[in-house]
Design a protein around this motif. Sequence first.
Motif, PDB file in Angstrom:
ATOM      1  N   VAL A  44      10.687   4.480  -3.298  1.00  8.83           N
ATOM      2  CA  VAL A  44      10.327   3.320  -4.109  1.00  8.83           C
ATOM      3  C   VAL A  44       8.829   3.374  -4.383  1.00  8.83           C
ATOM      4  O   VAL A  44       8.027   3.593  -3.476  1.00  8.83           O
ATOM      5  CB  VAL A  44      10.695   2.003  -3.389  1.00  8.83           C
ATOM      6  CG1 VAL A  44      10.241   0.812  -4.205  1.00  8.83           C
ATOM      7  CG2 VAL A  44      12.195   1.928  -3.126  1.00  8.83           C
ATOM      8  N   CYS A  45       8.465   3.215  -5.648  1.00  6.17           N
ATOM      9  CA  CYS A  45       7.055   3.222  -6.023  1.00  6.17           C
ATOM     10  C   CYS A  45       6.837   2.188  -7.123  1.00  6.17           C
ATOM     11  O   CYS A  45       7.786   1.725  -7.758  1.00  6.17           O
ATOM     12  CB  CYS A  45       6.602   4.614  -6.457  1.00  6.17           C
ATOM     13  SG  CYS A  45       7.619   5.388  -7.722  1.00  6.17           S
ATOM     14  N   GLY A  46       5.586   1.825  -7.322  1.00  5.93           N
ATOM     15  CA  GLY A  46       5.302   0.752  -8.263  1.00  5.93           C
ATOM     16  C   GLY A  46       4.153   1.061  -9.189  1.00  5.93           C
ATOM     17  O   GLY A  46       3.372   1.998  -8.984  1.00  5.93           O
ATOM     18  N   ALA A  47       4.058   0.224 -10.216  1.00  5.12           N
ATOM     19  CA  ALA A  47       2.961   0.281 -11.174  1.00  5.12           C
ATOM     20  C   ALA A  47       2.596  -1.157 -11.527  1.00  5.12           C
ATOM     21  O   ALA A  47       3.477  -2.013 -11.628  1.00  5.12           O
ATOM     22  CB  ALA A  47       3.374   1.051 -12.426  1.00  5.12           C
ATOM     23  N   ALA A  69      -9.485  -1.991 -12.082  1.00  3.86           N
ATOM     24  CA  ALA A  69      -8.221  -1.535 -11.490  1.00  3.86           C
ATOM     25  C   ALA A  69      -8.328  -1.365  -9.976  1.00  3.86           C
ATOM     26  O   ALA A  69      -7.402  -1.725  -9.242  1.00  3.86           O
ATOM     27  CB  ALA A  69      -7.774  -0.225 -12.144  1.00  3.86           C
ATOM     28  N   ALA A  70      -9.446  -0.848  -9.475  1.00  2.34           N
ATOM     29  CA  ALA A  70      -9.591  -0.647  -8.025  1.00  2.34           C
ATOM     30  C   ALA A  70      -9.601  -1.988  -7.293  1.00  2.34           C
ATOM     31  O   ALA A  70      -8.989  -2.131  -6.224  1.00  2.34           O
ATOM     32  CB  ALA A  70     -10.867   0.131  -7.729  1.00  2.34           C
ATOM     33  N   PRO A  77      -3.307   3.630  -6.017  1.00  4.83           N
ATOM     34  CA  PRO A  77      -4.438   3.089  -6.778  1.00  4.83           C
ATOM     35  C   PRO A  77      -4.424   3.518  -8.252  1.00  4.83           C
ATOM     36  O   PRO A  77      -4.807   2.744  -9.138  1.00  4.83           O
ATOM     37  CB  PRO A  77      -5.665   3.658  -6.058  1.00  4.83           C
ATOM     38  CG  PRO A  77      -5.195   3.932  -4.668  1.00  4.83           C
ATOM     39  CD  PRO A  77      -3.742   4.322  -4.794  1.00  4.83           C
ATOM     40  N   GLU A  78      -3.955   4.741  -8.507  1.00  5.29           N
ATOM     41  CA  GLU A  78      -3.911   5.255  -9.892  1.00  5.29           C
ATOM     42  C   GLU A  78      -2.832   4.580 -10.733  1.00  5.29           C
ATOM     43  O   GLU A  78      -2.787   4.758 -11.944  1.00  5.29           O
ATOM     44  CB  GLU A  78      -3.653   6.773  -9.900  1.00  5.29           C
ATOM     45  CG  GLU A  78      -4.664   7.585  -9.120  1.00  5.29           C
ATOM     46  CD  GLU A  78      -4.419   7.580  -7.604  1.00  5.29           C
ATOM     47  OE1 GLU A  78      -5.395   7.778  -6.868  1.00  5.29           O
ATOM     48  OE2 GLU A  78      -3.280   7.364  -7.163  1.00  5.29           O
ATOM     49  N   ALA A  98       0.826  -1.211   0.000  1.00  6.01           N
ATOM     50  CA  ALA A  98       0.000   0.000   0.000  1.00  6.01           C
ATOM     51  C   ALA A  98       0.862   1.264   0.000  1.00  6.01           C
ATOM     52  O   ALA A  98       0.436   2.307  -0.502  1.00  6.01           O
ATOM     53  CB  ALA A  98      -0.936  -0.012   1.203  1.00  6.01           C
ATOM     54  N   ASN A  99       2.093   1.186   0.539  1.00  3.92           N
ATOM     55  CA  ASN A  99       3.004   2.328   0.541  1.00  3.92           C
ATOM     56  C   ASN A  99       3.744   2.491  -0.783  1.00  3.92           C
ATOM     57  O   ASN A  99       4.343   3.532  -1.031  1.00  3.92           O
ATOM     58  CB  ASN A  99       4.036   2.191   1.664  1.00  3.92           C
ATOM     59  CG  ASN A  99       3.411   2.217   3.032  1.00  3.92           C
ATOM     60  OD1 ASN A  99       2.312   2.705   3.213  1.00  3.92           O
ATOM     61  ND2 ASN A  99       4.103   1.659   3.992  1.00  3.92           N
ATOM     62  N   ILE A 100       3.740   1.446  -1.584  1.00  5.48           N
ATOM     63  CA  ILE A 100       4.491   1.445  -2.840  1.00  5.48           C
ATOM     64  C   ILE A 100       3.590   1.699  -4.045  1.00  5.48           C
ATOM     65  O   ILE A 100       3.967   2.377  -4.987  1.00  5.48           O
ATOM     66  CB  ILE A 100       5.204   0.081  -3.030  1.00  5.48           C
ATOM     67  CG1 ILE A 100       6.225  -0.137  -1.930  1.00  5.48           C
ATOM     68  CG2 ILE A 100       5.861  -0.012  -4.402  1.00  5.48           C
ATOM     69  CD1 ILE A 100       6.804  -1.545  -1.927  1.00  5.48           C
TER      70      ILE A 100
END
Length: 154
Positions: free
Chosen positions: A75-78, A138-139, A9-10, A4-6
């Motif tokens: 750090v972030c994700g898709a 997606a949600a 939702p978008e 959830a930190n990475i």
Amino acid sequence: MNLANILEPEAVRVVAAVSSKKRLMHELGDLAEATYGIEAHAVVEALLERESLGPTGVGHGVALPHARLDGVDKVCGAFILLEKPVDFDAVDRQPVDLVFALFAPREAGVEHLKALALVSRTMRDKSICTKLRSNNDAATIHTILTEAQSVQAA
């Protein structure tokens, strides 16, 4: 660290089809730019550079492309669910339909590795992958990914 930190939702998208692995990288770049403000061109370049070291298709229809980039502060994700799998040069030679990409600051060390391990553990869970493949919202996909970890930790 949790998903959830990475993963915002978008940053989750369902894509009908892409024509190639390179086109998929462009989708990830567009998603990273739209969600996190990371320049799409830089994302594509960094992901392709990482792929040149060895494919990040880990098997069972899953790919975990990742890159370290300038201009990224955490750090972030898709995540992309492909309705039509694409050849990704995966270790088991199977096409890929579940793609979880990670973007990390260039100087990130342990945090990048922890995030990669977390994503890898999550995507190795067959029941999670089955749930992801049976949803095209997606949600809902974001919820499956972010709640999976809390269930595993319990």
